[in-house]
Enzyme design. Structure first.
Site, mmCIF file in Angstrom:
data_model
loop_
_atom_site.group_PDB
_atom_site.id
_atom_site.type_symbol
_atom_site.label_atom_id
_atom_site.label_comp_id
_atom_site.label_asym_id
_atom_site.label_seq_id
_atom_site.Cartn_x
_atom_site.Cartn_y
_atom_site.Cartn_z
ATOM 1 N N CYS A 256 31.544 47.006 40.093
ATOM 2 C CA CYS A 256 30.918 46.536 38.666
ATOM 3 C C CYS A 256 30.157 47.594 38.093
ATOM 4 C CB CYS A 256 30.427 45.204 38.472
ATOM 5 S SG CYS A 256 30.372 44.387 36.970
ATOM 6 N N HIS B 298 34.583 41.606 41.516
ATOM 7 C CA HIS B 298 33.551 41.599 42.400
ATOM 8 C C HIS B 298 33.790 40.897 43.838
ATOM 9 C CE1 HIS B 298 29.718 41.953 40.053
ATOM 10 N NE2 HIS B 298 30.547 41.895 39.121
ATOM 11 N N GLU C 127 32.523 40.863 46.580
ATOM 12 C CA GLU C 127 31.508 40.217 47.394
ATOM 13 C C GLU C 127 31.218 38.754 46.903
ATOM 14 O OE1 GLU C 127 29.153 41.727 43.584
ATOM 15 O OE2 GLU C 127 30.987 42.078 44.855
#
EC number: 6.3.5.3
Length: 228
Positions: free
Chosen positions: A87, A196, A198
């Protein structure tokens, strides 16, 4: 001895803790790196996480790309250090010249936050080798300046050289050209994506665990072995 993966924190970074958690889930040691330092602390790879570094002033990622730690990242990448930008981290890598193109305001000028299906277009990078070519994964996307753009020549090179790492499937959340969600450097060591991964490592907090593959893939790259 486990691999050591650095996670950078800039003023305004939001997802460094999440990125460090993903690193630990993958089985590596997360090493915090401070934006004002000139020391990568001998890490085996670097994650440039998401957030709003320096409040997204000027352009998202523009100021952070000039931070002292990024000079070290650029030098390290030139020597083959694996680097992942997520991002805002993707924006920073583009601003630093490590990846081509730019991330601009979303097509409809709205912040987008949703679970998003991605297709893995290139599974031969340091961060994607654990996926099968064409595999689809679901991870969150959340951005206001996530529309990937590039010159016609750059787009032709990215497509022709297989350097589109991820592509949006179904709805394109931000109007990115050619549905591009992430790209890779020519040597496959530097990867950036807007969604994302994560936030997709644990079913308790994410839509899937499919984002973990990026972090386990780099462990294989660091060890010089195929990803599981």
């Amino acid at each position: 001895m486990s691999a050591r993966i650095g996670v950078i924190t800039f003023p305004g970074t939001l997802d460094d803790v999440d990125a460090a958690r993903a690193v630990r889930y993958a089985g590596a040691e997360a090493v915090p790196l401070w934006h004002g330092d000139h020391d990568l602390q001998g890490v085996d790879a670097v994650v440039v996480p998401g957030g709003f570094s320096y409040g997204d002033y000027l352009r998202a990622g523009a100021i952070a790309s000039l931070a002292p730690i990024m000079r070290e990242v650029v030098d390290g990448a030139a020597k083959g250090l694996p680097v992942l930008g997520i991002c805002n981290g993707f924006q920073i890598l583009c601003e630093a010249g490590l990846l081509p193109g730019a991330l601009t305001r979303n097509a409809k000028l709205h912040f987008v936050c949703r679970d998003q299906t991605l297709r893995v277009e290139n599974s031969a990078t340091a961060w994607t080798s654990g996926y099968a070519p064409g595999e689809e994964i679901v991870v969150p996307v959340k951005n206001a300046e996530g529309r990937f753009v590039a010159t016609a020549q750059t787009l032709a090179e990215l497509e022709g050289e297989g350097r589109v790492a991820f592509r949006y499937v179904g709805t394109n959340p931000n109007g990115s050209t050619n549905d591009i969600a992430g790209v890779t450097s020519a040597n496959g060591r530097v990867v950036g994506l807007m969604p994302h991964p994560e936030h997709a490592i644990d079913l308790l907090t994410g839509p899937s665990v499919q984002g973990l593959g990026l972090f386990t893939s780099v462990l294989a790259a660091v060890a010089g072995a195929p990803a599981a």
